[in-house]
Design a protein around this motif. Structure first.
Motif, PDB file in Angstrom:
ATOM      1  N   GLY A   6       0.780  -1.227   0.000  1.00 25.33           N
ATOM      2  CA  GLY A   6       0.000   0.000   0.000  1.00 25.33           C
ATOM      3  C   GLY A   6       0.811   1.276   0.000  1.00 25.33           C
ATOM      4  N   LEU A   7       2.123   1.191   0.130  1.00 27.41           N
ATOM      5  CA  LEU A   7       2.950   2.404   0.112  1.00 27.41           C
ATOM      6  C   LEU A   7       2.987   2.993  -1.295  1.00 27.41           C
ATOM      7  N   ASP A   8       2.816   4.298  -1.377  1.00 29.53           N
ATOM      8  CA  ASP A   8       2.951   4.990  -2.652  1.00 29.53           C
ATOM      9  C   ASP A   8       3.515   6.384  -2.417  1.00 29.53           C
ATOM     10  N   VAL A   9       4.007   7.003  -3.471  1.00 28.74           N
ATOM     11  CA  VAL A   9       4.664   8.307  -3.357  1.00 28.74           C
ATOM     12  C   VAL A   9       3.694   9.348  -2.807  1.00 28.74           C
ATOM     13  N   ALA A  10       2.491   9.416  -3.357  1.00 28.81           N
ATOM     14  CA  ALA A  10       1.527  10.428  -2.910  1.00 28.81           C
ATOM     15  C   ALA A  10       1.172  10.240  -1.440  1.00 28.81           C
ATOM     16  N   GLY A  11       1.018   9.004  -1.019  1.00 30.40           N
ATOM     17  CA  GLY A  11       0.711   8.740   0.387  1.00 30.40           C
ATOM     18  C   GLY A  11       1.843   9.142   1.314  1.00 30.40           C
ATOM     19  N   PHE A  84      10.341  18.565  -1.251  1.00 32.07           N
ATOM     20  CA  PHE A  84      10.747  19.559  -2.237  1.00 32.07           C
ATOM     21  C   PHE A  84       9.832  19.499  -3.458  1.00 32.07           C
ATOM     22  N   CYS A  85       9.596  18.295  -3.955  1.00 28.82           N
ATOM     23  CA  CYS A  85       8.724  18.119  -5.121  1.00 28.82           C
ATOM     24  C   CYS A  85       7.293  18.533  -4.815  1.00 28.82           C
ATOM     25  N   GLU A  86       6.814  18.221  -3.629  1.00 30.19           N
ATOM     26  CA  GLU A  86       5.461  18.601  -3.240  1.00 30.19           C
ATOM     27  C   GLU A  86       5.308  20.126  -3.226  1.00 30.19           C
ATOM     28  N   VAL A  87       6.264  20.813  -2.630  1.00 29.15           N
ATOM     29  CA  VAL A  87       6.203  22.271  -2.529  1.00 29.15           C
ATOM     30  C   VAL A  87       6.216  22.931  -3.912  1.00 29.15           C
ATOM     31  N   LEU A  88       6.981  22.376  -4.841  1.00 27.77           N
ATOM     32  CA  LEU A  88       7.095  22.966  -6.175  1.00 27.77           C
ATOM     33  C   LEU A  88       6.114  22.377  -7.185  1.00 27.77           C
ATOM     34  N   GLY A  89       5.309  21.401  -6.765  1.00 33.18           N
ATOM     35  CA  GLY A  89       4.338  20.801  -7.675  1.00 33.18           C
ATOM     36  C   GLY A  89       4.962  19.913  -8.736  1.00 33.18           C
ATOM     37  N   ILE A  90       6.062  19.280  -8.401  1.00 30.71           N
ATOM     38  CA  ILE A  90       6.749  18.379  -9.336  1.00 30.71           C
ATOM     39  C   ILE A  90       6.268  16.955  -9.095  1.00 30.71           C
ATOM     40  N   ASP A  91       5.817  16.291 -10.152  1.00 32.80           N
ATOM     41  CA  ASP A  91       5.487  14.870 -10.083  1.00 32.80           C
ATOM     42  C   ASP A  91       6.813  14.120 -10.224  1.00 32.80           C
ATOM     43  N   VAL A  92       7.316  13.622  -9.111  1.00 30.63           N
ATOM     44  CA  VAL A  92       8.663  13.043  -9.086  1.00 30.63           C
ATOM     45  C   VAL A  92       8.791  11.845 -10.027  1.00 30.63           C
ATOM     46  N   LEU A  93       7.764  11.017 -10.110  1.00 30.96           N
ATOM     47  CA  LEU A  93       7.836   9.855 -10.998  1.00 30.96           C
ATOM     48  C   LEU A  93       7.824  10.276 -12.465  1.00 30.96           C
ATOM     49  N   GLN A  94       7.002  11.279 -12.799  1.00 30.05           N
ATOM     50  CA  GLN A  94       6.972  11.773 -14.181  1.00 30.05           C
ATOM     51  C   GLN A  94       8.290  12.445 -14.530  1.00 30.05           C
ATOM     52  N   ALA A  95       8.844  13.217 -13.594  1.00 30.09           N
ATOM     53  CA  ALA A  95      10.133  13.871 -13.835  1.00 30.09           C
ATOM     54  C   ALA A  95      11.217  12.838 -14.122  1.00 30.09           C
ATOM     55  N   LEU A  96      11.227  11.754 -13.345  1.00 29.67           N
ATOM     56  CA  LEU A  96      12.227  10.705 -13.566  1.00 29.67           C
ATOM     57  C   LEU A  96      12.000  10.011 -14.907  1.00 29.67           C
ATOM     58  N   SER A  97      10.761   9.696 -15.227  1.00 28.20           N
ATOM     59  CA  SER A  97      10.457   9.049 -16.500  1.00 28.20           C
ATOM     60  C   SER A  97      10.880   9.929 -17.673  1.00 28.20           C
ATOM     61  N   ASP A  98      10.566  11.220 -17.584  1.00 26.36           N
ATOM     62  CA  ASP A  98      10.960  12.156 -18.641  1.00 26.36           C
ATOM     63  C   ASP A  98      12.481  12.227 -18.788  1.00 26.36           C
ATOM     64  N   LYS A  99      13.186  12.217 -17.660  1.00 25.93           N
ATOM     65  CA  LYS A  99      14.656  12.276 -17.697  1.00 25.93           C
ATOM     66  C   LYS A  99      15.241  11.014 -18.330  1.00 25.93           C
ATOM     67  N   ILE A 100      14.676   9.863 -17.999  1.00 19.91           N
ATOM     68  CA  ILE A 100      15.140   8.608 -18.617  1.00 19.91           C
ATOM     69  C   ILE A 100      14.920   8.667 -20.126  1.00 19.91           C
ATOM     70  N   ASP A 101      13.749   9.174 -20.537  1.00 19.19           N
ATOM     71  CA  ASP A 101      13.482   9.315 -21.983  1.00 19.19           C
ATOM     72  C   ASP A 101      14.539  10.188 -22.645  1.00 19.19           C
ATOM     73  N   ARG A 102      14.852  11.343 -22.030  1.00 19.62           N
ATOM     74  CA  ARG A 102      15.868  12.242 -22.598  1.00 19.62           C
ATOM     75  C   ARG A 102      17.233  11.556 -22.652  1.00 19.62           C
ATOM     76  N   ASN A 103      17.574  10.828 -21.587  1.00 18.04           N
ATOM     77  CA  ASN A 103      18.874  10.156 -21.565  1.00 18.04           C
ATOM     78  C   ASN A 103      18.955   9.042 -22.602  1.00 18.04           C
ATOM     79  N   GLU A 104      17.843   8.353 -22.842  1.00 14.31           N
ATOM     80  CA  GLU A 104      17.845   7.303 -23.871  1.00 14.31           C
ATOM     81  C   GLU A 104      18.088   7.900 -25.256  1.00 14.31           C
ATOM     82  N   ARG A 105      17.543   9.079 -25.505  1.00 14.61           N
ATOM     83  CA  ARG A 105      17.796   9.755 -26.786  1.00 14.61           C
ATOM     84  C   ARG A 105      19.225  10.301 -26.838  1.00 14.61           C
ATOM     85  N   ARG A 106      19.684  10.821 -25.725  1.00 12.18           N
ATOM     86  CA  ARG A 106      21.012  11.443 -25.674  1.00 12.18           C
ATOM     87  C   ARG A 106      22.135  10.416 -25.735  1.00 12.18           C
TER      88      ARG A 106
END
Length: 110
Positions: A6-11, A84-106
């Motif tokens: 039952g553990l999740d990032v939002a919780g 930090f992510c909560e305060v700035l409204g960053i979806d940490v999992l989406q940010a990581l997924s997006d970064k992996i996508d960029r790194n795969e292209r790079r």
């Protein structure tokens, strides 16, 4: 993402926010302060490994006291990152997924 237990990032972010609110810590949880705290906690994790050889560092979880310290510092780093992510409204999992996508292209696989 939810684990079987039952553990999740939002919780976890909610729990951290509730913990801070119960202690009136929100005024201190600015992006700057959270970034600084994250850096400090990361440094405390690094300190555990500072003088270890690569071989010793690979076995760090074998000694209970050291393993406990590593787990505690990892938890501190993650807690401050999630806050930090909560305060700035960053979806940490989406940010990581997006970064992996960029790194795969790079850095395409050979």
């Amino acid at each position: 993402m939810t684990r079987d237990d039952g553990l999740d990032v939002a919780g976890l972010q909610r729990r951290l926010a509730e913990f801070a609110a119960a202690r009136d810590w929100q005024p201190y949880h600015t992006p700057k302060n959270l970034a600084v705290a994250l850096s400090v906690e990361s440094a405390e994790l690094v300190e555990i490994f500072q003088w270890l050889t690569p071989e010793q560092s690979a076995r760090v979880m074998e000694e209970e006291d050291t393993a406990d310290r590593v787990r505690d510092e990892v938890a501190d780093v993650l807690a401050y990152l999630l806050q930090f992510c909560e305060v700035l409204g960053i979806d940490v999992l989406q940010a990581l997924s997006d970064k992996i996508d960029r790194n795969e292209r790079r850095f395409p696989a050979q």
